[in-house]
Write a protein that holds these residues in place. Structure first.
Motif, PDB file in Angstrom:
ATOM      1  N   ILE A  25       0.830  -1.202   0.000  1.00  0.00           N
ATOM      2  CA  ILE A  25       0.000   0.000   0.000  1.00  0.00           C
ATOM      3  C   ILE A  25       0.868   1.257   0.000  1.00  0.00           C
ATOM      4  O   ILE A  25       0.808   2.071  -0.908  1.00  0.00           O
ATOM      5  CB  ILE A  25      -0.967   0.004   1.200  1.00  0.00           C
ATOM      6  N   ASP A  26       1.702   1.413   1.032  1.00  0.00           N
ATOM      7  CA  ASP A  26       2.583   2.575   1.084  1.00  0.00           C
ATOM      8  C   ASP A  26       3.707   2.487   0.067  1.00  0.00           C
ATOM      9  O   ASP A  26       4.203   3.501  -0.418  1.00  0.00           O
ATOM     10  CB  ASP A  26       3.182   2.728   2.493  1.00  0.00           C
ATOM     11  N   ARG A  27       4.129   1.240  -0.237  1.00  0.00           N
ATOM     12  CA  ARG A  27       5.198   0.989  -1.210  1.00  0.00           C
ATOM     13  C   ARG A  27       6.485   1.738  -0.887  1.00  0.00           C
ATOM     14  O   ARG A  27       7.176   2.260  -1.750  1.00  0.00           O
ATOM     15  CB  ARG A  27       4.743   1.344  -2.633  1.00  0.00           C
ATOM     16  N   VAL A  28       6.789   1.818   0.404  1.00  0.00           N
ATOM     17  CA  VAL A  28       8.048   2.421   0.839  1.00  0.00           C
ATOM     18  C   VAL A  28       8.690   1.525   1.883  1.00  0.00           C
ATOM     19  O   VAL A  28       8.022   0.719   2.536  1.00  0.00           O
ATOM     20  CB  VAL A  28       7.833   3.829   1.434  1.00  0.00           C
ATOM     21  N   ASP A  29       9.984   1.665   2.027  1.00  0.00           N
ATOM     22  CA  ASP A  29      10.705   0.929   3.052  1.00  0.00           C
ATOM     23  C   ASP A  29      10.720   1.741   4.336  1.00  0.00           C
ATOM     24  O   ASP A  29      10.660   2.969   4.329  1.00  0.00           O
ATOM     25  CB  ASP A  29      12.151   0.651   2.607  1.00  0.00           C
ATOM     26  N   LYS A  30      10.860   1.064   5.430  1.00  0.00           N
ATOM     27  CA  LYS A  30      10.999   1.760   6.698  1.00  0.00           C
ATOM     28  C   LYS A  30      12.363   2.452   6.752  1.00  0.00           C
ATOM     29  O   LYS A  30      13.366   1.909   6.326  1.00  0.00           O
ATOM     30  CB  LYS A  30      10.869   0.771   7.863  1.00  0.00           C
ATOM     31  N   PHE A  31      12.368   3.668   7.281  1.00  0.00           N
ATOM     32  CA  PHE A  31      13.604   4.421   7.380  1.00  0.00           C
ATOM     33  C   PHE A  31      14.480   3.916   8.521  1.00  0.00           C
ATOM     34  O   PHE A  31      15.700   3.983   8.449  1.00  0.00           O
ATOM     35  CB  PHE A  31      13.304   5.909   7.615  1.00  0.00           C
ATOM     36  N   ALA A  32      13.843   3.429   9.590  1.00  0.00           N
ATOM     37  CA  ALA A  32      14.598   3.089  10.797  1.00  0.00           C
ATOM     38  C   ALA A  32      14.264   1.690  11.286  1.00  0.00           C
ATOM     39  O   ALA A  32      13.179   1.174  11.050  1.00  0.00           O
ATOM     40  CB  ALA A  32      14.296   4.101  11.903  1.00  0.00           C
ATOM     41  N   SER A  33      15.237   1.121  11.969  1.00  0.00           N
ATOM     42  CA  SER A  33      15.042  -0.187  12.585  1.00  0.00           C
ATOM     43  C   SER A  33      15.849  -0.231  13.874  1.00  0.00           C
ATOM     44  O   SER A  33      17.018   0.163  13.898  1.00  0.00           O
ATOM     45  CB  SER A  33      15.509  -1.298  11.641  1.00  0.00           C
TER      46      SER A  33
END
Length: 255
Positions: A25-33
């Motif tokens: 849906i968002d089609r983005v990766d998470k910036f932080a982990s």
């Protein structure tokens, strides 16, 4: 049963849903982990057209300040281009302000900079928004995760609020049952329930208002999350005693 068994299952479903939402849906990766070893960030540097992975063993001010960090740089083809190490960094508007930096390019001589500015597309909200939601962590893991976040220098208020909400949920539901009993115990089979319904709506509105007020105070750290969530069963129990005494006094007055 809900807190000890259903909640861990719900947290697994929430975590899987979050992963699917990011992917489809968002089609983005998470910036932080966040891991047990520290914080990992994925960022872009438009100045040299490099993407990079930033690692820090310690963070402060909810990710604004980094201690003992490392940056691994890659070009558009994913080829390693260099490494940057530093003692501290502070996130500004569009760049990291770094101190005591060791710059080690892949095809050049390493150099040391006392102060160094590094462009980034990361914003402070990107770090906090990319963290796990409290609902994706079961109650059995929450205490350990809260301690872990605080050791990294990150605020864990939302996680504490969720934890205490789960802890006090059975007690709160029990006090609601007592409150319902206090309102309806004087009702007779042929009585009209208009008054009981009216009393119920009034009491529910008051409790809802108090609950939201305590949540707001707890989430903003103006009161401790334990007080914010633990006060509601006590307040509901107080309403139970007040209503019980009111009906008892009313019955004695009629007699």
């Amino acid at each position: 049963l809900f807190v000890s068994a259903a909640n861990p299952l719900i947290s697994i479903f929430n975590e899987k849903y979050s992963e699917l939402e990011y992917k489809y849906i968002d089609r983005v990766d998470k910036f932080a982990s966040i891991t047990k070893n520290g914080l990992w960030l994925k960022q872009e540097n438009l100045e040299n057209n490099f993407s990079s992975v930033l690692y820090s063993s310690e963070i402060k001010n909810q990710g604004k300040n980094l201690i003992n960090f490392m940056i691994l740089e890659y070009d558009v083809n994913g080829t390693f281009q260099g490494r940057i190490d530093g003692s501290s960094a502070e996130l500004k508007d569009g760049y990291w302000e770094m101190k005591d930096v060791q710059i080690s390019p892949k095809y050049d001589v390493a150099k040391f900079e006392k102060e160094y500015r590094y462009q980034t597309n990361i914003k402070l909200n990107d770090i906090s928004d990319s963290l796990s939601s409290p609902t994706t962590i079961s109650i059995w893991r929450l205490i350990k995760f809260i301690n872990f976040l605080e050791d990294l220098g990150y605020s864990a208020i939302d996680f504490k609020m969720h934890f205490y909400e789960l802890v006090f949920l059975p007690v709160f539901l029990s006090t609601l049952v007592l409150l319902a009993y206090a309102i309806l115990k004087e009702a007779k089979q042929n009585d009209k329930f208009a008054k009981s319904v009216t009393y119920s709506f009034i009491v529910i509105f008051i409790l809802y208002f108090i609950s939201n007020l305590l949540d707001a105070l707890g989430s903003s750290a103006q009161i401790h999350p334990l007080i914010a969530k633990g006060a509601m069963p006590i307040i509901t129990l107080l309403f139970y005693f007040l209503i019980s005494q009111y009906f008892s006094f009313k019955r004695k007055k009629i007699i």
